[in-house]
Design a protein around this motif. Structure first.
Motif, PDB file in Angstrom:
ATOM      1  N   THR A   1      35.100  98.603  41.393  1.00  0.00           N
ATOM      2  CA  THR A   1      35.641  98.689  40.086  1.00  0.00           C
ATOM      3  C   THR A   1      37.017  98.438  40.160  1.00  0.00           C
ATOM      4  O   THR A   1      37.514  98.381  41.221  1.00  0.00           O
ATOM      5  N   GLY A   2      37.327  98.188  38.973  1.00  0.00           N
ATOM      6  CA  GLY A   2      38.916  97.389  38.685  1.00  0.00           C
ATOM      7  C   GLY A   2      39.877  98.316  39.414  1.00  0.00           C
ATOM      8  O   GLY A   2      40.763  97.625  40.082  1.00  0.00           O
ATOM      9  N   GLY A   3      39.781  99.601  39.366  1.00  0.00           N
ATOM     10  CA  GLY A   3      41.009 100.506  39.732  1.00  0.00           C
ATOM     11  C   GLY A   3      41.181 100.328  41.014  1.00  0.00           C
ATOM     12  O   GLY A   3      42.111 100.592  41.769  1.00  0.00           O
ATOM     13  N   LEU A   4      39.749 100.097  41.903  1.00  0.00           N
ATOM     14  CA  LEU A   4      39.907 100.250  43.294  1.00  0.00           C
ATOM     15  C   LEU A   4      40.105  98.853  44.056  1.00  0.00           C
ATOM     16  O   LEU A   4      39.881  98.577  45.326  1.00  0.00           O
ATOM     17  N   ARG A   5      40.050  97.990  43.389  1.00  0.00           N
ATOM     18  CA  ARG A   5      40.186  96.584  44.005  1.00  0.00           C
ATOM     19  C   ARG A   5      41.560  96.158  44.291  1.00  0.00           C
ATOM     20  O   ARG A   5      42.700  96.606  43.802  1.00  0.00           O
ATOM     21  N   GLU A   6      41.802  95.678  45.746  1.00  0.00           N
ATOM     22  CA  GLU A   6      42.910  95.374  46.093  1.00  0.00           C
ATOM     23  C   GLU A   6      43.379  94.142  46.042  1.00  0.00           C
ATOM     24  O   GLU A   6      42.841  93.126  46.302  1.00  0.00           O
TER      25      GLU A   6
ATOM     26  N   ASP B   1      38.456  88.180  39.053  1.00  0.00           N
ATOM     27  CA  ASP B   1      39.478  88.797  39.540  1.00  0.00           C
ATOM     28  C   ASP B   1      39.623  88.110  40.833  1.00  0.00           C
ATOM     29  O   ASP B   1      38.880  87.449  41.479  1.00  0.00           O
TER      30      ASP B   1
END
Length: 413
Positions: A252-257, A271
């Protein structure tokens, strides 16, 4: 290496000084120079379904730097109905948009049009009091320039939709160079526009040529009495390539480093992340999404190097470059509707993907097909070479000169 900003400004200033040759450019507000008129009002949906008169819509203005009278829709207008007609020299603007940056987009009336043509209620027009003030061909470039677009965007306000304030719009200051200067600017910018149009037409022709040869090369119809059709072996995609869907990992977007590794979805890069799960050359095929039906972008596309793929794209691996590219070209050329399930959310599941029948000719035939199609692909789709690169360069060159030619000195009192 790009030119330093100060050097660019110095070059632009020197160029404009030579062009103006000591002539000062007058700046005046639109309210002083013109009247603003509105479009159709009080019209219901049925008036646009059974029209008798051409009208200029938001879409027509937004998509064209000068009004395209060949693609106008119709609206029902009663005899003697008091509506505003457009004429040569007017500049038309969109009255609102979903973003402030796109509100007040302009389109100039650069030809005489004898028929009655009206604006719709989402647009408005500007008519200059003096017909000799601005050349219409100059106006179309001026009001699409970056500095004018920034100024126009500031006249719009809103939350979910941004509407242009006529009061603020009238206060816009615009440069009025001598007509001789306007004509020279138009001549220069028209040259770039015509060159880009020629390249675009060439690209369109090459794409048609590419599609023709692709269909011919990938046609293995057994009913045809051809050597390629008789000798080809048909296999399922699952028999030709290795499916690596089990190795995919959605994040999910919030967990991508954040990082510099491409993170792929159904239609391409969505992304960039820090880590990777694939390394090498693979073919991705869209698993879901409206594009499976619309085909606005290729549903099969190659990736290379270190990558991360989520669960919206199938991952296929092949033994050779020719195998991978051949399958990529073939999947993008055929109708996949029989293999797609779902109406609201189209889906090409793994089972159906693996069952797709593929003509599997000898390796030397694949190599010949891929070599030919690669050349067309480079010419028509590559952003690093070929016509797309040339068009992109010409557009940048045009934008550079447009901004330089339309950035006039403003003498403050």
């Amino acid at each position: 290496m790009s030119e330093p900003l100060n050097t660019q400004k110095t070059r632009k200033s020197a160029f404009m000084e030579r062009l103006l040759d000591g002539v000062e450019v007058e700046w005046k507000s639109l309210g002083e120079l013109s009247q603003i008129y509105g479009g159709l009002t009080g019209k219901s949906k049925k008036d646009f379904e059974a029209g008798n008169t051409k009208y200029i819509s938001y879409k027509n203005i937004f998509n064209n730097i000068d009004v395209n009278f060949t693609e106008l829709d119709l609206v029902q207008v009663a005899d003697g109905e008091n509506q505003h007609e457009v004429k040569y020299g007017d500049v038309l603007f969109t009255g609102s948009s979903e973003t402030a940056a796109e509100a007040g987009m302009s389109s100039a009336v650069t030809i005489n049009f004898d028929e009655k043509v009206y604006l719709n209620s989402f647009s408005f027009g500007v008519r200059f009091y003096d017909d000799n003030l601005l050349i219409p061909e100059f106006s179309k470039y001026l009001f699409r320039s970056h500095f004018m677009r920034r100024a126009i965007a500031k006249t719009a306000s809103g939350v979910t939709r941004f509407n242009v304030s006529k009061l603020r719009f009238k206060k816009l200051l615009i440069p009025i160079p001598p007509l001789s200067i306007q004509k020279e600017i138009v001549r220069i910018l028209d040259t770039f526009t015509e060159l880009t149009a020629e390249l675009t037409a060439e690209l369109t022709a090459r794409k048609k040529q590419y599609a023709y040869y692709r269909d011919e090369l990938l046609s293995f119809d057994s009913t045809k009495d051809t050597k390629s059709a008789k000798n080809v072996e048909w296999k399922t995609l699952g028999e030709i390539g290795e499916n690596l869907d089990s190795k995919r990992k959605p994040i999910t977007g919030g967990l991508r480093e954040p990082g510099d590794i491409p993170y792929y979805g159904a239609s391409g890069i969505v992304d960039y992340v820090k880590d990777y799960i694939f390394e090498g050359d693979y073919l991705l095929v869209s698993e879901d999404g409206a594009n499976l039906i619309a085909r606005n972008t290729p549903i099969a596309f190659s990736i290379s190097g270190k990558t991360w793929v989520n669960n919206h794209a199938h991952v296929l691996k092949f033994q050779t470059y020719e195998d991978r590219r051949y399958i990529e070209y073939y999947l993008n050329s055929i109708d996949l509707t029989p293999y797609i399930s779902g109406a609201a959310q189209p889906k090409l599941n793994k089972r159906n993907l693996n069952s797709i029948k593929i003509p599997n000719p000898p390796q030397e035939v694949k190599q010949r097909i891929v070599t030919i199609l690669d050349k067309f692909d480079t010419l028509t789709a590559s952003i690093s070479e070929g016509l797309p690169k040339e068009i992109a360069l010409r557009k940048k060159q045009y934008e550079y000169y447009r901004e330089m030619l339309l950035t006039f000195p403003k003498h403050e009192e």
